[in-house]
Motif scaffolding. Structure first.
Motif, mmCIF file in Angstrom:
data_model
loop_
_atom_site.group_PDB
_atom_site.id
_atom_site.type_symbol
_atom_site.label_atom_id
_atom_site.label_comp_id
_atom_site.label_asym_id
_atom_site.label_seq_id
_atom_site.Cartn_x
_atom_site.Cartn_y
_atom_site.Cartn_z
ATOM 1 N N ARG A 42 43.639 34.893 35.528
ATOM 2 C CA ARG A 42 43.147 34.802 36.912
ATOM 3 C C ARG A 42 44.183 35.224 37.944
ATOM 4 O O ARG A 42 43.869 35.373 39.115
ATOM 5 C CB ARG A 42 42.712 33.382 37.221
ATOM 6 C CG ARG A 42 41.564 32.908 36.385
ATOM 7 C CD ARG A 42 40.223 33.366 36.983
ATOM 8 N NE ARG A 42 39.126 32.900 36.185
ATOM 9 C CZ ARG A 42 38.465 31.779 36.407
ATOM 10 N NH1 ARG A 42 38.796 31.012 37.407
ATOM 11 N NH2 ARG A 42 37.484 31.439 35.617
ATOM 12 N N GLY A 43 45.426 35.354 37.517
ATOM 13 C CA GLY A 43 46.490 35.716 38.443
ATOM 14 C C GLY A 43 47.838 35.509 37.797
ATOM 15 O O GLY A 43 47.956 35.526 36.570
ATOM 16 N N GLU A 68 45.679 41.720 46.232
ATOM 17 C CA GLU A 68 44.451 41.626 47.031
ATOM 18 C C GLU A 68 43.336 42.449 46.395
ATOM 19 O O GLU A 68 42.195 41.987 46.276
ATOM 20 C CB GLU A 68 44.712 42.092 48.461
ATOM 21 C CG GLU A 68 43.476 41.958 49.344
ATOM 22 C CD GLU A 68 43.708 42.464 50.744
ATOM 23 O OE1 GLU A 68 43.532 41.664 51.678
ATOM 24 O OE2 GLU A 68 44.059 43.655 50.908
ATOM 25 N N GLU A 69 43.660 43.665 45.983
ATOM 26 C CA GLU A 69 42.668 44.551 45.369
ATOM 27 C C GLU A 69 42.025 43.901 44.150
ATOM 28 O O GLU A 69 40.809 43.984 43.944
ATOM 29 C CB GLU A 69 43.340 45.859 44.963
ATOM 30 C CG GLU A 69 42.464 46.816 44.191
ATOM 31 C CD GLU A 69 43.255 47.969 43.589
ATOM 32 O OE1 GLU A 69 42.915 48.373 42.456
ATOM 33 O OE2 GLU A 69 44.209 48.453 44.225
ATOM 34 N N LEU A 70 42.834 43.249 43.322
ATOM 35 C CA LEU A 70 42.346 42.646 42.080
ATOM 36 C C LEU A 70 41.733 41.265 42.278
ATOM 37 O O LEU A 70 41.125 40.720 41.354
ATOM 38 C CB LEU A 70 43.492 42.542 41.066
ATOM 39 C CG LEU A 70 44.090 43.856 40.577
ATOM 40 C CD1 LEU A 70 45.347 43.598 39.753
ATOM 41 C CD2 LEU A 70 43.063 44.637 39.766
ATOM 42 N N GLY A 71 41.925 40.668 43.447
ATOM 43 C CA GLY A 71 41.457 39.295 43.662
ATOM 44 C C GLY A 71 42.263 38.283 42.879
ATOM 45 O O GLY A 71 41.762 37.212 42.527
ATOM 46 N N ALA A 72 43.513 38.611 42.617
ATOM 47 C CA ALA A 72 44.385 37.745 41.815
ATOM 48 C C ALA A 72 44.828 36.521 42.598
ATOM 49 O O ALA A 72 45.123 36.602 43.793
ATOM 50 C CB ALA A 72 45.620 38.528 41.371
ATOM 51 N N VAL A 73 44.894 35.398 41.919
ATOM 52 C CA VAL A 73 45.529 34.207 42.477
ATOM 53 C C VAL A 73 47.030 34.359 42.261
ATOM 54 O O VAL A 73 47.479 34.627 41.140
ATOM 55 C CB VAL A 73 45.022 32.926 41.785
ATOM 56 C CG1 VAL A 73 45.824 31.710 42.241
ATOM 57 C CG2 VAL A 73 43.540 32.734 42.034
ATOM 58 N N LYS A 119 42.684 39.087 52.436
ATOM 59 C CA LYS A 119 41.924 38.501 51.328
ATOM 60 C C LYS A 119 42.817 37.972 50.210
ATOM 61 O O LYS A 119 42.323 37.623 49.138
ATOM 62 C CB LYS A 119 40.945 39.534 50.776
ATOM 63 C CG LYS A 119 39.869 39.898 51.779
ATOM 64 C CD LYS A 119 38.905 40.917 51.223
ATOM 65 C CE LYS A 119 37.885 41.289 52.282
ATOM 66 N NZ LYS A 119 37.006 42.364 51.842
ATOM 67 N N LEU A 120 44.122 37.896 50.452
ATOM 68 C CA LEU A 120 45.019 37.356 49.429
ATOM 69 C C LEU A 120 44.647 35.920 49.085
ATOM 70 O O LEU A 120 44.239 35.150 49.961
ATOM 71 C CB LEU A 120 46.468 37.377 49.917
ATOM 72 C CG LEU A 120 47.217 38.678 49.793
ATOM 73 C CD1 LEU A 120 48.608 38.551 50.418
ATOM 74 C CD2 LEU A 120 47.329 39.124 48.351
ATOM 75 N N LYS A 121 44.819 35.592 47.811
ATOM 76 C CA LYS A 121 44.599 34.226 47.328
ATOM 77 C C LYS A 121 45.960 33.694 46.891
ATOM 78 O O LYS A 121 46.423 33.997 45.791
ATOM 79 C CB LYS A 121 43.632 34.224 46.150
ATOM 80 C CG LYS A 121 42.248 34.721 46.482
ATOM 81 C CD LYS A 121 41.398 34.772 45.227
ATOM 82 C CE LYS A 121 40.064 35.410 45.500
ATOM 83 N NZ LYS A 121 39.293 35.569 44.254
ATOM 84 N N ARG A 160 44.701 29.416 55.135
ATOM 85 C CA ARG A 160 44.489 30.561 54.246
ATOM 86 C C ARG A 160 45.193 30.403 52.908
ATOM 87 O O ARG A 160 44.951 31.176 51.988
ATOM 88 C CB ARG A 160 44.954 31.832 54.942
ATOM 89 C CG ARG A 160 44.098 32.096 56.176
ATOM 90 C CD ARG A 160 44.245 33.432 56.786
ATOM 91 N NE ARG A 160 44.355 34.509 55.850
ATOM 92 C CZ ARG A 160 45.088 35.589 56.080
ATOM 93 N NH1 ARG A 160 45.757 35.725 57.198
ATOM 94 N NH2 ARG A 160 45.153 36.548 55.194
#
Length: 167
Positions: A42-43, A68-73, A119-121, A160
């Protein structure tokens, strides 16, 4: 690879993160992609600084863009402090770690990473260290015009992030 194996053996119980040293940004970015796409993680977990380079440093932008592109935590854990005064009474754990987390998040905010990559996680260890408790002092800097590069009060950035509760 071992984390991915453990997750595959117990997908109903485990979610995995890889571990990246960011000292070679291109290699770390490639490994992030491998962790996410090939291993199904997941990250990743990263340190609060990279050999003295803060996480908001311009050199790390390709990594943040890929995350951000991958939606990685991205889980930030403190690097620890080797400052001599932190060694006495194990202050590197009780004082140094929350300070490291405050440095890391402050850098991401002030150096524009959170604005450039909305959109960073990002999850931070130990409740975010000192920073959530001292946000008002940072907000005063904004209100007095000392941080015009921010797009709002400093504290407006804090929701955030995700925070673990291991305090």
């Amino acid at each position: 690879n071992r984390v991915a194996e453990a997750v595959a053996a117990h997908p109903d119980r485990l979610v995995g993160l890889g571990s990246l040293p960011l000292h070679e940004v291109a290699l770390s970015t490639g490994e992030l992609e491998r962790c996410m796409r090939d291993l199904g993680l997941r990250g990743v977990i990263v340190s609060s600084h990279v050999n003295g380079i803060e996480l908001g440093d311009e050199r790390l932008r390709p990594f943040w863009a890929k995350a951000e592109e991958l939606g990685a935590v991205i889980f930030i854990h403190p690097a620890g402090s080797t400052e001599k005064r932190m060694l006495r009474n194990r202050l590197m754990i009780t004082v140094g770690q929350p300070l490291e987390e405050a440095y890391a998040l402050s850098s991401l905010i002030h150096e524009g990473v959170m604005d450039q990559f909305p959109k960073l996680k990002i999850m931070v260890a130990h409740g975010g260290g000192y920073l959530p408790f001292y946000a008002g002092r940072h907000d005063n800097e904004y209100r007095y015009g000392r941080t015009p590069h921010l797009k709002g009060d400093f504290s407006s950035y804090l929701p955030r992030f995700f925070y673990d509760t291991v305090l």
